[in-house]
Design an enzyme around this catalytic site. Structure first.
Site, PDB file in Angstrom:
ATOM      1  N   ASN A  10      42.648  34.733  43.957  1.00 44.92           N
ATOM      2  CA  ASN A  10      41.421  34.621  44.752  1.00 44.92           C
ATOM      3  C   ASN A  10      41.383  33.190  45.275  1.00 44.92           C
ATOM      4  OD1 ASN A  10      38.886  34.484  45.824  1.00 44.92           O
ATOM      5  ND2 ASN A  10      37.794  34.576  43.861  1.00 44.92           N
ATOM      6  N   LYS A  12      39.455  31.879  47.417  1.00 49.61           N
ATOM      7  CA  LYS A  12      38.124  31.372  47.784  1.00 49.61           C
ATOM      8  C   LYS A  12      38.189  30.707  49.167  1.00 49.61           C
ATOM      9  CE  LYS A  12      37.199  31.162  42.919  1.00 49.61           C
ATOM     10  NZ  LYS A  12      36.401  30.672  41.816  1.00 49.61           N
ATOM     11  N   HIS A  96      31.933  39.348  43.747  1.00 49.11           N
ATOM     12  CA  HIS A  96      32.328  38.149  43.002  1.00 49.11           C
ATOM     13  C   HIS A  96      31.081  37.351  42.608  1.00 49.11           C
ATOM     14  CE1 HIS A  96      33.961  34.186  42.112  1.00 49.11           C
ATOM     15  NE2 HIS A  96      35.076  34.825  41.803  1.00 49.11           N
ATOM     16  N   GLU A  98      30.395  34.321  42.693  1.00 51.08           N
ATOM     17  CA  GLU A  98      29.952  33.300  43.665  1.00 51.08           C
ATOM     18  C   GLU A  98      29.154  33.935  44.795  1.00 51.08           C
ATOM     19  OE1 GLU A  98      33.785  31.466  44.194  1.00 51.08           O
ATOM     20  OE2 GLU A  98      33.634  30.667  42.159  1.00 51.08           O
ATOM     21  N   GLU A 168      34.772  38.705  34.786  1.00 49.69           N
ATOM     22  CA  GLU A 168      34.798  37.270  35.018  1.00 49.69           C
ATOM     23  C   GLU A 168      33.539  36.631  34.435  1.00 49.69           C
ATOM     24  OE1 GLU A 168      37.713  36.274  38.388  1.00 49.69           O
ATOM     25  OE2 GLU A 168      35.703  36.371  39.207  1.00 49.69           O
ATOM     26  N   GLY A 174      36.169  28.305  37.080  1.00 56.27           N
ATOM     27  CA  GLY A 174      36.289  26.959  37.636  1.00 56.27           C
ATOM     28  C   GLY A 174      35.822  25.874  36.680  1.00 56.27           C
ATOM     29  N   SER A 214      39.392  30.631  34.811  1.00 53.58           N
ATOM     30  CA  SER A 214      40.297  29.562  34.343  1.00 53.58           C
ATOM     31  C   SER A 214      41.612  30.078  33.755  1.00 53.58           C
ATOM     32  CB  SER A 214      39.582  28.644  33.359  1.00 53.58           C
ATOM     33  OG  SER A 214      38.447  28.035  33.987  1.00 53.58           O
ATOM     34  N   GLY A 235      41.698  32.033  40.290  1.00 54.21           N
ATOM     35  CA  GLY A 235      41.163  31.176  41.351  1.00 54.21           C
ATOM     36  C   GLY A 235      42.020  29.940  41.537  1.00 54.21           C
TER      37      GLY A 235
HETATM   38  P1  PGA Z   1      39.106  30.200  38.438  1.00 55.50           P
HETATM   39  O1  PGA Z   1      38.370  31.302  39.338  1.00 55.50           O
HETATM   40  O2  PGA Z   1      40.457  30.776  38.055  1.00 55.50           O
HETATM   41  O3  PGA Z   1      39.230  29.003  39.308  1.00 55.50           O
HETATM   42  O4  PGA Z   1      38.245  29.980  37.239  1.00 55.50           O
HETATM   43  C1  PGA Z   1      38.469  32.668  39.059  1.00 55.50           C
HETATM   44  C2  PGA Z   1      37.645  33.466  40.052  1.00 55.50           C
HETATM   45  O5  PGA Z   1      36.561  33.017  40.419  1.00 55.50           O
HETATM   46  O6  PGA Z   1      38.058  34.562  40.480  1.00 55.50           O
END
Ligand code: PGA
Length: 250
Positions: A10, A12, A96, A98, A168, A174, A214, A235
């Protein structure tokens, strides 16, 4: 039950079309012939053409990160499932965290998006997960149940055959904090039970539930060794081709 894992990136809001091409130039030779897991890269819309072009006739599928529920209409800034399909995408992320946190996405709009995607041949990657306060208040189970129930509303097992879910936990996205394989497994078990209740046990047995939050080359093996974890949604560690390839080959 053997389920083929899905390792999905992903990106983003990162990368230009030129950076997208540069990523694939390095990434594709590193994962050539890898067929143990399905590999998906979910890129920003302006990069989809470059991604699709770079990944043509390879083992890497391309997806988008969001989709509107109408086929077309006066919805400035939105993109529909038939548009993504026409471009050549095969996957799309739905709901997602976000989107839920910053763009007003609700369980109901997630449901609308999911139903629209399931009307096409696109594979939805439906995201669910609790925020830190919910986990600390012991509400993880309730939140996951609610998010699944509302997302599955008026969705039949037949229509949902291609569904992929990503667990998630928002506190792990993140932040560098990863759920332990046990914590993730427990949540996956809960989501699978919810799918069994709404669809059927057989459906749940085949359902792929990815873990996201993460994921890095250093923790991928431990996470992917859990029977309940059917892949990863990655991500920040997916932006670098070598690091994403290392995760694919955990
Ligand atoms: P991250 O994001 O691996 O940077 O924690 C994962 C995601 O939001 O899909």
């Amino acid at each position: 039950m053997q389920r083929k894992k899905v390792i999905a990136a992903n990106w983003k809001m990162y990368k230009t079309p030129e950076e997208t091409r540069a990523f694939f130039t390095v990434f594709l030779p590193l994962v050539r012939d890898h067929d143990r897991d399905a590999i998906v890269v979910c890129a920003p819309c302006p990069d989809l053409e470059a991604a699709l072009d770079s990944a043509r006739r390879t083992n890497v599928a391309i997806g988008a990160q969001n989709v509107h529920w109408e086929k077309e209409g006066a919805f400035t800034g939105e993109i529909s499932a038939p548009m993504l399909l026409a471009l050549g995408c095969t996957h799309v992320i739905v709901g997602h965290s976000e989107r839920r946190q910053y763009f007003g996405e609700t369980d109901d709009t997630v449901n609308l998006r999911l139903k629209a995607v399931l009307e096409t041949s696109l594979t939805p990657i439906l995201c669910v997960g609790e925020v830190l306060e919910e986990r600390e208040a012991g509400l993880t189970e309730d939140v996951l149940r609610r998010q699944c129930t509302r997302a599955f509303n008026k969705v039949s097992a037949k229509k949902a055959a291609k569904l992929v879910i990503a667990y998630e936990p928002v506190w792990a996205i993140g932040t560098g904090k990863t759920a332990t394989p046990q914590v993730a497994s427990e949540a996956h078990g809960l989501i699978r039970a919810e799918a069994a209740k709404h669809f059927s046990q057989e459906f749940a047995d085949h359902l792929r539930i990815l873990y996201g939050g993460s994921v890095k080359p250093q923790n991928a093996t431990a996470l992917m060794s859990e029977e309940e974890i059917d892949g990863a949604l990655v991500g920040s560690a997916s932006l670098d081709p070598k690091s994403f390839a290392a995760i694919v080959k955990y």
